[in-house]
Each structure stands twice: as C-alpha cells, then as structure tokens.
Design a protein around this motif. Structure first.
Motif, PDB file in Angstrom:
ATOM      1  N   ASP A   1       0.827  -1.209   0.000  1.00 27.12           N
ATOM      2  CA  ASP A   1       0.000   0.000   0.000  1.00 27.12           C
ATOM      3  C   ASP A   1       0.864   1.263   0.000  1.00 27.12           C
ATOM      4  OD1 ASP A   1      -2.342  -1.349  -0.126  1.00 27.12           O
ATOM      5  OD2 ASP A   1      -2.891  -1.103   1.971  1.00 27.12           O
TER       6      ASP A   1
ATOM      7  N   LYS B   1       1.986   1.854  -3.475  1.00 28.53           N
ATOM      8  CA  LYS B   1       0.943   2.429  -4.327  1.00 28.53           C
ATOM      9  C   LYS B   1       0.789   3.931  -4.078  1.00 28.53           C
ATOM     10  CE  LYS B   1      -1.752  -1.826  -4.584  1.00 28.53           C
ATOM     11  NZ  LYS B   1      -2.860  -2.545  -3.939  1.00 28.53           N
ATOM     12  N   THR B   2       0.919   4.328  -2.823  1.00 27.16           N
ATOM     13  CA  THR B   2       0.733   5.740  -2.478  1.00 27.16           C
ATOM     14  C   THR B   2       1.957   6.581  -2.836  1.00 27.16           C
ATOM     15  OG1 THR B   2      -0.691   5.094  -0.655  1.00 27.16           O
ATOM     16  CG2 THR B   2       0.203   7.316  -0.579  1.00 27.16           C
TER      17      THR B   2
ATOM     18  N   GLU C   1       3.164   5.934  -9.143  1.00 29.35           N
ATOM     19  CA  GLU C   1       2.941   6.819 -10.283  1.00 29.35           C
ATOM     20  C   GLU C   1       4.185   6.898 -11.171  1.00 29.35           C
ATOM     21  OE1 GLU C   1       1.877  10.114  -7.932  1.00 29.35           O
ATOM     22  OE2 GLU C   1      -0.278   9.809  -8.143  1.00 29.35           O
TER      23      GLU C   1
ATOM     24  N   LYS D   1       6.742  -4.223 -12.446  1.00 34.05           N
ATOM     25  CA  LYS D   1       6.808  -5.230 -13.502  1.00 34.05           C
ATOM     26  C   LYS D   1       8.194  -5.212 -14.143  1.00 34.05           C
ATOM     27  CE  LYS D   1       2.132  -6.135 -14.889  1.00 34.05           C
ATOM     28  NZ  LYS D   1       1.213  -6.290 -16.002  1.00 34.05           N
TER      29      LYS D   1
ATOM     30  N   ARG E   1       9.333  -2.768 -17.233  1.00 27.53           N
ATOM     31  CA  ARG E   1       8.342  -1.700 -17.428  1.00 27.53           C
ATOM     32  C   ARG E   1       8.816  -0.418 -16.765  1.00 27.53           C
ATOM     33  NH1 ARG E   1       2.738  -0.762 -16.142  1.00 27.53           N
ATOM     34  NH2 ARG E   1       2.371   1.210 -17.228  1.00 27.53           N
TER      35      ARG E   1
ATOM     36  N   ALA F   1       0.319   4.082 -16.703  1.00 25.91           N
ATOM     37  CA  ALA F   1      -0.997   3.541 -17.013  1.00 25.91           C
ATOM     38  C   ALA F   1      -1.990   4.704 -17.007  1.00 25.91           C
ATOM     39  CB  ALA F   1      -1.387   2.513 -15.970  1.00 25.91           C
TER      40      ALA F   1
ATOM     41  N   ASP G   1      -2.949   6.186 -13.685  1.00 23.81           N
ATOM     42  CA  ASP G   1      -2.071   7.055 -12.899  1.00 23.81           C
ATOM     43  C   ASP G   1      -2.565   8.504 -12.947  1.00 23.81           C
ATOM     44  OD1 ASP G   1      -0.372   5.041 -12.086  1.00 23.81           O
ATOM     45  OD2 ASP G   1       0.944   5.250 -13.822  1.00 23.81           O
TER      46      ASP G   1
ATOM     47  N   THR H   1      -6.108  12.911 -11.362  1.00 27.26           N
ATOM     48  CA  THR H   1      -5.441  12.727 -10.078  1.00 27.26           C
ATOM     49  C   THR H   1      -4.401  13.842  -9.950  1.00 27.26           C
ATOM     50  OG1 THR H   1      -3.720  11.368 -11.079  1.00 27.26           O
ATOM     51  CG2 THR H   1      -5.689  10.220 -10.273  1.00 27.26           C
TER      52      THR H   1
ATOM     53  N   TYR I   1      -1.312  13.521  -9.834  1.00 31.08           N
ATOM     54  CA  TYR I   1      -0.236  13.195 -10.785  1.00 31.08           C
ATOM     55  C   TYR I   1      -0.613  13.662 -12.201  1.00 31.08           C
ATOM     56  CZ  TYR I   1       3.355  10.506 -13.191  1.00 31.08           C
ATOM     57  OH  TYR I   1       4.436  10.138 -13.964  1.00 31.08           O
TER      58      TYR I   1
ATOM     59  N   LYS J   1      -0.618  13.096  -0.907  1.00 27.50           N
ATOM     60  CA  LYS J   1      -0.423  11.722  -1.367  1.00 27.50           C
ATOM     61  C   LYS J   1      -1.697  10.874  -1.238  1.00 27.50           C
ATOM     62  CE  LYS J   1       4.053  12.104  -2.283  1.00 27.50           C
ATOM     63  NZ  LYS J   1       5.096  11.555  -1.429  1.00 27.50           N
ATOM     64  N   LYS J   2      -2.198  10.732  -0.016  1.00 33.64           N
ATOM     65  CA  LYS J   2      -3.435   9.957   0.137  1.00 33.64           C
ATOM     66  C   LYS J   2      -4.665  10.827  -0.040  1.00 33.64           C
ATOM     67  CE  LYS J   2      -1.714   6.299   3.133  1.00 33.64           C
ATOM     68  NZ  LYS J   2      -1.797   5.657   4.436  1.00 33.64           N
TER      69      LYS J   2
ATOM     70  N   GLY K   1      -5.971   7.441  -1.106  1.00 35.28           N
ATOM     71  CA  GLY K   1      -5.554   6.283  -0.315  1.00 35.28           C
ATOM     72  C   GLY K   1      -4.619   5.366  -1.076  1.00 35.28           C
ATOM     73  N   ASN K   2      -4.914   4.076  -1.055  1.00 36.60           N
ATOM     74  CA  ASN K   2      -4.061   3.119  -1.771  1.00 36.60           C
ATOM     75  C   ASN K   2      -4.616   2.814  -3.169  1.00 36.60           C
ATOM     76  OD1 ASN K   2      -6.252   1.531  -1.331  1.00 36.60           O
ATOM     77  ND2 ASN K   2      -5.198  -0.020  -0.122  1.00 36.60           N
ATOM     78  N   ARG K   3      -5.484   3.694  -3.661  1.00 34.55           N
ATOM     79  CA  ARG K   3      -6.055   3.630  -5.025  1.00 34.55           C
ATOM     80  C   ARG K   3      -7.192   2.614  -5.159  1.00 34.55           C
ATOM     81  NH1 ARG K   3      -2.088   7.194  -4.169  1.00 34.55           N
ATOM     82  NH2 ARG K   3      -1.241   8.105  -6.062  1.00 34.55           N
ATOM     83  N   GLU K   4      -7.529   1.925  -4.097  1.00 38.92           N
ATOM     84  CA  GLU K   4      -8.619   0.948  -4.228  1.00 38.92           C
ATOM     85  C   GLU K   4      -9.983   1.603  -4.112  1.00 38.92           C
ATOM     86  OE1 GLU K   4      -7.992  -2.318  -1.572  1.00 38.92           O
ATOM     87  OE2 GLU K   4      -6.141  -2.927  -2.573  1.00 38.92           O
TER      88      GLU K   4
ATOM     89  N   ASP L   1      -1.882  -0.698 -14.044  1.00 39.93           N
ATOM     90  CA  ASP L   1      -0.578  -1.367 -14.058  1.00 39.93           C
ATOM     91  C   ASP L   1      -0.693  -2.878 -14.201  1.00 39.93           C
ATOM     92  OD1 ASP L   1       1.318   0.587 -14.082  1.00 39.93           O
ATOM     93  OD2 ASP L   1       1.405   0.806 -11.908  1.00 39.93           O
ATOM     94  N   ASP L   2      -1.752  -3.452 -13.613  1.00 40.29           N
ATOM     95  CA  ASP L   2      -1.853  -4.905 -13.617  1.00 40.29           C
ATOM     96  C   ASP L   2      -2.925  -5.427 -14.582  1.00 40.29           C
ATOM     97  OD1 ASP L   2      -3.987  -3.904 -12.287  1.00 40.29           O
ATOM     98  OD2 ASP L   2      -3.797  -5.162 -10.499  1.00 40.29           O
ATOM     99  N   SER L   3      -3.384  -4.578 -15.495  1.00 37.22           N
ATOM    100  CA  SER L   3      -4.438  -5.039 -16.409  1.00 37.22           C
ATOM    101  C   SER L   3      -3.848  -5.550 -17.723  1.00 37.22           C
ATOM    102  CB  SER L   3      -5.460  -3.928 -16.661  1.00 37.22           C
ATOM    103  OG  SER L   3      -4.835  -2.798 -17.196  1.00 37.22           O
TER     104      SER L   3
ATOM    105  N   THR M   1      -2.069  -1.511 -20.465  1.00 36.44           N
ATOM    106  CA  THR M   1      -2.002  -0.287 -19.668  1.00 36.44           C
ATOM    107  C   THR M   1      -2.220   0.953 -20.519  1.00 36.44           C
ATOM    108  OG1 THR M   1       0.369  -0.119 -20.017  1.00 36.44           O
ATOM    109  CG2 THR M   1      -0.368  -1.316 -18.054  1.00 36.44           C
TER     110      THR M   1
END
Lengths: 133, 448
Positions: free
Chosen positions: A39, A42-43, A47, A52, A55, B46, B49, B60, B62, B261-262, B300-303, B394-396, B399
C-alpha cells in the motif's frame, strides 16, 4: 514417553533456527510488513515506478531492485548522477536513500521525491520491495 | 393573433429538439475521454495514474502535474508517435423522441511532447448528426511551452504558456466547466460554461501565462479573442453558435493545491471579463464572470477513490441593448446576472468501477422580456453515470488502451424557469415539461 521428549527438543531447534535466520537478515527487512508496504508503494511510488520487469515509467522498473547495482535497469535513461553512483541497492542503502529528499541523497538525480519520514512505512516499503523479484 | 401563436409554438417545438440535442451532447461529453493513450505510451504510465477511473475525465494530482508540465513528461525511451484514436457508440433513450443506436463519435488525438519544453493536446472530433452523416471539427486545443525545475528563492517553480481555445480547459486543477466539459445547460449561462448558448468553447483562441510555486500555488493570466466566422466555419462549426465578437477580454485564475499523497484538496478563484457583440454588428454587452471552486480527493491506496468538486460562477452583465418588449410599458433590464453551479461527486473502486453524480444549477435575475414566458431562466438538472473501465491499469491486460462501458441518466427537474410547460405554450398545444428533456444512454467508448 519418547514423544514427550521430542517436543521440547523440536521447540529448541525451532527457536535456534529463528534466531539464526533473523541474524542473517537485514534488520529493516525483518522489521517491515511487506503487505502494508504494498500500500505504501501504491501511495508513494507507483505513479513513477512499476514493479513489472522491464516496465519503465518516469522512473525505472523496481523489479528486483533489492540487490541491484544502481543505474542498471534495462532500457532506462538514467541521469549522469545515478550512473556515476557506484552503489548497490541494499536494504540499508534504500533505507538511507528514501528517508531523505532524492536531490539530497543523489545530487543531480532526475528523481523528484521529498523522502519518506515515517520509519514504519519505510520499513514496510523496503520489505515489500524485497519481495519483488 | 392565432397565426402568431401557432408560429411561436412552432418555434418552441424546434427549441425542444434543440435542447434534446444539447442533452445528448452532454451525455456524450460526460463519457468522453480527455486524456489519450498517446500520453500513456509516451510516459510508460498507465491511464489510471492520471485518471482515477482509468478513462477520465477527473485528474489525479499526478495527472495535474503532467498537464502543468506541458504534457512533456516521458519515460525517456525514445520517440513515441503522439497519436491516439477514440470511438464511441451510443444507445440513446430520450424521454421524448426515438431510441437510437449509433456510432456517435470518432476522434483523433494528436497529443504529446515535441521537446522537454513543448507539448500539446489537439482533439479532432467527428460527430454523427443522428442521421449517419458525419461532420468533423477541431475540438479542444492546448499547446504549451513550459520551463520546469526552476528555483524561485529556495522553492521549486514551473512557468509556462498555454495557447488554447477554451478558457478553463487548460486549468491545472481541471474542475472548471471547460475542463470537465460539463456545465449547467440552460437558456442562458456564463461565459465559462461550455453548455451555455453561444459558448466560447472551441470557437475562441487565446494565450495564458501560468506559474506553479512550491508545488502548491497556481496562478494564470491571459486573454482570448473569438475566431472569425469564416475560420469557425473552416474548422467545422455552424455559424449559428457563433459566440460573437469579443474584445477587452481578460482571464485570471488562482488556486491553492495541496497534494498529501493519500488526499488532495484545492481552493481557487477564476475570473473572465469581456465585451461581447452578439450579433457581431450590434452593441456590446459587458460581461464579467467571477467564480470560486473547491475540490477534495481521497486517493488512499487507489482501491477506493472519492473525488468531489464544487464550482460556483456568477456572471454580471451590463447589456448594450434592450430587446423589443411584447409587453406594453415593460422594458428589459439594463443589468442582469447569471449564476452557474456544478457539484460533482465520483466514487471509483479498484480504478475500474465508478459512479459519478453531478448536480447542475443555472439561475438568473428576473427579466420578463429576456426570459419568456416565466421571466427567469432557471434550470436544474442531474447527471448520474455508472461505468466500467477494465483496462489502463498497471496490472491489467493493457495499460495503454482502454474501454469504457457507461450507463448515464440525465434528468431535468426545471428548465427555462419551470418544471411544467417549460415553453409556455397556450391551451390545446402540445406541452413540454422539464422531464421531457430527460435521457438515458448506454455508451461504449474505446481508446487506443
């Protein structure tokens, strides 16, 4: 009766094993929670960095970062400052580097990061990075 | 008298179809992408982002920085072709009128960096007029020169110039109506609202100089002029929407932005002033828009991501002429005001599933001559969109391309000052209520 004797013996072996294992690992890796570090990644990092392999984003891929020589991610155009930095990204080095502004840790770097001052989050993050390989 | 009433009712019927078309356009705008996969290829990032829902539109922090940096950020790995394509198909179910299923839009984006200091965004849009006739126009343009990584005292600073065709589209926070392509629709509206009749969006050209100090303080100042009618026509625009001749135009924007950030929040003000001749040979109206905006994002953690914004713009008007009054002894007001407010709340789960709600309100000062038949132009509408964007993370699977399936409800509770008989037709004539402008659509958007 034999069974009863074996139990404390196995407990001793397990305790010694845990002690030896802990002594051979980085204290930072031991302290962190890799799941929580995901987590934090990710934060704080995702970005600009991907985990990966191969990548690259604005920053290089962090796949296998722990133990990697600085400036060696394939197909990434590093700053001269990092190319000339002849260090290895050990957990200790990552801890030192990420706990301060990147421009201070490696003057001339392209990386824009103010540093992670929360030591728990930093430990978690480095533990997580240690699992990416 | 009866002949005159019939003619007036015919005109109002035509206006119904005009507003149905406006509602349809808003539906498309609310589901259209504003970023392009070309940027994802350029940066290695991605889609998610820069856009919480992986397909836009809300940025976002970013994504805001990428825009402020003039679309020039890169993964440093060679030249990437700065071109992307978007296709949109829509099944539209208007409350009044026929259901349609069509390819509604095909776009080409030329978007990316030319150098470390020059980048841009150009959208060339081809729209279906509803009869499978396609017309192409030059949509949003934002070309930038930027000087990055400067030092002002001990703090970092960025300075840039944007040449663009919609005041507000270039905004860093990107919550202004011309950025979100979403403003209150109505029979009138502010200059900064792209849903206003005779809106400036894409029919003007201007330049703004902007600066970002210490990552938090954003300022921008500039000026615009309307494109000649011949140029608008050449760029694919019907002359019926000409914003008129603009002069003495000034644009100002200031915002405080804090990226934690969060979480992220911003508060800002915006101003646009102009003298407008509409029609071009007529006297000029003095128009001054002054607004404020606040935004909040929990990232947060993007979820689980929550994004909220409120934009409130008041336009003061000093009219250059008085329209003829049909009411003996009553004349139009010489001064007036129009007030546009937009509140938008978006929840995004796993950067894939999203729900957006927008509440759009436009009100104006009473003027029985200008706003017939009720004397006020007040309009209230709501937009609700449920969407799924499976890629661009990123994980799809990929991207740098994405698909978006969206269901959108557009609802009017008041239009032209009333919820019933909004055009004030006489007895025996077909009545149009505000909810007759409602529409539902299913949209499939593909960007690559």
């Amino acid at each position: 009766m034999t069974k009863l004797l074996w139990v404390p013996f196995l407990r001793c072996v397990a305790a010694v094993g845990l002690y030896l294992g802990a002594a051979s690992m980085s204290p930072f890796a031991l302290a962190g929670d890799a799941s929580a570090g995901s987590d934090v990644f990710k934060t704080e990092c995702s970005e600009c960095h991907s985990v990966k392999e191969g990548r690259n984003k604005k920053g290089p891929s962090l796949f296998g970062i722990v133990g990697r020589n600085a400036g060696t991610a394939p197909n990434y155009k590093y700053s001269d400052a990092l190319l000339q930095a002849k260090w290895v990204w050990t957990t200790d080095k990552l801890h030192s580097y990420l706990s301060q502004p990147a421009k201070q840790a490696n003057p001339g770097t392209k990386m824009k990061y103010d540093g992670l001052t929360d030591s728990k989050q930093l430990d978690d993050l480095i533990s997580y990075l240690g699992t990416i390989h | 008298m009866s002949h005159s009433l019939n003619r007036r009712s015919m005109r109002r019927t035509h206006r119904v179809y005009l507003w149905l078309a406006v509602a349809a356009l808003l539906l498309f705008a609310s589901t259209s992408v504003q970023a392009t996969p070309a940027y994802a290829r350029q940066t290695g990032n991605a889609c998610a982002d820069c856009h919480a829902g992986a397909y836009g539109p809300a940025l976002t922090p970013y994504g805001m920085r990428f825009k402020l940096n003039g679309y020039t950020d890169t993964d440093g790995n060679g030249f990437k072709i700065p071109v992307a394509v978007q296709l949109i198909g829509t099944h539209s179910v208007p409350a009044r009128g026929q259901n349609t299923t069509q390819l509604t839009e095909a776009d080409i984006y030329v978007a990316g960096r030319i150098s470390d200091n020059i980048g841009g965004y150009v959208k060339i849009e081809t729209d279906n007029d509803g009869q499978d006739h396609f017309s192409t126009k030059l949509s949003n343009v934002d070309l930038r020169f930027v000087a990055k990584d400067l030092k002002l005292g001990s703090k970092e600073a960025t300075f840039g110039v944007s040449v663009n065709n919609s005041p507000g589209f270039e905004d860093a926070v990107s919550d202004l109506p011309d950025s979100t392509l979403l403003g209150p629709p109505g029979v009138t509206g502010t200059l900064l609202n792209p849903s206003s009749p005779d809106a400036l969006a894409n029919r003007v050209v201007g330049a703004t100089a902007y600066g970002l100090y210490d990552s938090d303080w954003y300022g921008e100042i500039g000026s615009y002029t309307s494109l000649p009618q011949s140029t608008q026509s050449n760029l694919g625009y019907a002359l019926s929407g000409d914003p008129g001749r603009l002069s003495d135009t000034g644009f100002f924007r200031f915002a405080y932005m804090k990226d934690l950030k969060k979480q992220f929040f911003s508060a800002g003000i915006v101003a646009l002033t102009a003298k407008r001749q509409l029609p071009r040979s007529g006297p000029a109206d003095d128009l001054t828009d002054l607004g404020y905006d606040v935004t909040y994002q929990y990232i947060g953690n993007r979820e689980n991501i929550v994004q909220a914004s409120f934009v409130d713009i008041l336009e003061q008007r000093r009219y250059g002429s008085l329209p003829p009054s049909p009411f003996p002894g009553i004349t139009a007001q010489t001064h007036g005001a129009v007030h546009d407010r937009t509140f938008t709340l978006t929840y995004t789960f796993l950067q894939t599933y999203g729900l957006t709600f927008s509440h759009l309100v436009s009100t104006g000062t009473r003027d029985i001559v200008r706003y017939q038949p009720y004397g006020v132009p007040d309009t209230t509408s709501n937009l609700l969109t449920l969407y799924w964007a499976p890629f661009g993370k990123d994980d799809s699977f990929t991207t740098i391309a994405n698909l978006k399936l969206a269901a959108t409800w557009f609802h009017f509770s008041r239009f032209n000052g009333s919820s019933t008989n909004i055009f004030g037709v006489g007895p025996g004539l077909p009545v149009t209520n505000a909810h007759d402008l409602n529409a539902f659509s299913l949209t499939a958007s593909l960007a690559f």
